[in-house]
Every structure is written in C-alpha cells, then in structure tokens.
Design a protein around this motif. Structure first.
Motif, short mmCIF file in Angstrom:
data_model
loop_
_atom_site.label_atom_id
_atom_site.label_comp_id
_atom_site.label_asym_id
_atom_site.label_seq_id
_atom_site.Cartn_x
_atom_site.Cartn_y
_atom_site.Cartn_z
N LEU A 83 0.83 -1.21 0.00
CA LEU A 83 0.00 0.00 0.00
C LEU A 83 0.86 1.26 0.00
O LEU A 83 0.56 2.22 -0.71
N ALA A 84 1.93 1.25 0.78
CA ALA A 84 2.83 2.40 0.82
C ALA A 84 3.48 2.62 -0.55
O ALA A 84 3.57 3.75 -1.03
N ALA A 85 3.90 1.54 -1.19
CA ALA A 85 4.51 1.64 -2.52
C ALA A 85 3.49 2.16 -3.53
O ALA A 85 3.81 2.99 -4.39
N SER A 86 2.26 1.68 -3.42
CA SER A 86 1.19 2.13 -4.32
C SER A 86 0.90 3.61 -4.12
O SER A 86 0.74 4.37 -5.09
N ASP A 87 0.82 4.04 -2.85
CA ASP A 87 0.59 5.45 -2.56
C ASP A 87 1.72 6.31 -3.10
O ASP A 87 1.49 7.37 -3.68
N ARG A 88 2.96 5.86 -2.91
CA ARG A 88 4.11 6.61 -3.40
C ARG A 88 4.09 6.71 -4.92
O ARG A 88 4.33 7.78 -5.49
N ALA A 89 3.77 5.61 -5.60
CA ALA A 89 3.70 5.62 -7.07
C ALA A 89 2.61 6.57 -7.55
O ALA A 89 2.79 7.30 -8.52
N ALA A 90 1.47 6.58 -6.86
CA ALA A 90 0.38 7.49 -7.24
C ALA A 90 0.82 8.93 -7.06
O ALA A 90 0.52 9.79 -7.90
N TYR A 91 1.53 9.22 -5.98
CA TYR A 91 2.02 10.57 -5.75
C TYR A 91 3.01 10.98 -6.84
O TYR A 91 2.96 12.10 -7.35
N LEU A 92 3.90 10.06 -7.22
CA LEU A 92 4.88 10.37 -8.25
C LEU A 92 4.21 10.62 -9.60
O LEU A 92 4.69 11.42 -10.39
N ARG A 93 3.10 9.92 -9.84
CA ARG A 93 2.35 10.16 -11.09
C ARG A 93 1.63 11.49 -11.06
O ARG A 93 1.44 12.12 -12.09
N ASN A 94 1.20 11.92 -9.87
CA ASN A 94 0.42 13.16 -9.71
C ASN A 94 0.94 13.94 -8.52
O ASN A 94 0.25 14.07 -7.51
N PRO A 95 2.14 14.50 -8.62
CA PRO A 95 2.71 15.21 -7.47
C PRO A 95 1.93 16.48 -7.14
O PRO A 95 1.26 17.06 -8.01
N GLU A 96 2.00 16.86 -5.87
CA GLU A 96 1.36 18.11 -5.46
C GLU A 96 2.04 19.27 -6.17
O GLU A 96 3.24 19.23 -6.44
N GLN A 97 1.25 20.27 -6.45
CA GLN A 97 1.79 21.47 -7.08
C GLN A 97 1.32 22.68 -6.28
O GLN A 97 0.30 22.62 -5.61
N ALA A 98 2.07 23.73 -6.40
CA ALA A 98 1.70 24.95 -5.71
C ALA A 98 0.31 25.38 -6.17
O ALA A 98 -0.03 25.29 -7.35
N ASP A 99 -0.50 25.84 -5.23
CA ASP A 99 -1.86 26.28 -5.53
C ASP A 99 -2.05 27.66 -4.88
O ASP A 99 -2.13 27.76 -3.66
N PRO A 100 -2.11 28.70 -5.69
CA PRO A 100 -2.22 30.05 -5.14
C PRO A 100 -3.46 30.23 -4.25
O PRO A 100 -3.48 31.10 -3.39
#
Length: 70
Positions: free
Chosen positions: A42-59
């Motif tokens: 699950l941790a690996a899956s969560d990490r892979a999902a984050y890497l596919r859709n990383p957080e970005q700055a949001d004004p």
C-alpha cells in the motif's frame, strides 16, 4: 474481533519443523507477515500514485491563509 478467513500455505518441511521446535505459532507469523506485506504494498502504491500526480503549488491556499485571524 475482525472476521477471519481460512487459507492454506506451503512451507519448506525443515522450516516448518524449526517453527514447531521453537514454538512459533505459524498462523500468527503468517498473519503478521501478510499484514506487513500489505502495508508495504500500500505504501509503494501510494508513493507511485504521488509520483504520477505530485502536489503542485496552488495560489488559492496562499489567499486562504490570509483569511486567518492575526
């Protein structure tokens, strides 16, 4: 208590014998091992999902922080 399900597994004969000699509860050890493997997957899956859709700055959040009482 959580619901349980029966399953079977195959162990090397010498490993099973060592577990018996050492009074290791094979069911508990297997349960713990599967739980650890699930957490790791699950941790690996969560990490892979984050890497596919990383957080970005949001004004928006910069403006929202300005709403806080000072």
């Amino acid at each position: 208590m959580m619901a349980s399900t029966r399953t079977s597994l195959t162990l090397d004969e010498s490993l099973a014998e060592k577990a018996r000699v050492l009074n290791i509860n094979i069911s508990a050890a297997a349960r713990d091992g599967v739980a650890a493997a699930v957490r790791e997957a699950l941790a690996a899956s969560d990490r892979a999902a984050y890497l596919r859709n990383p957080e970005q700055a949001d004004p928006f959040w910069d403006d929202a922080e300005a709403w806080r009482a000072k």
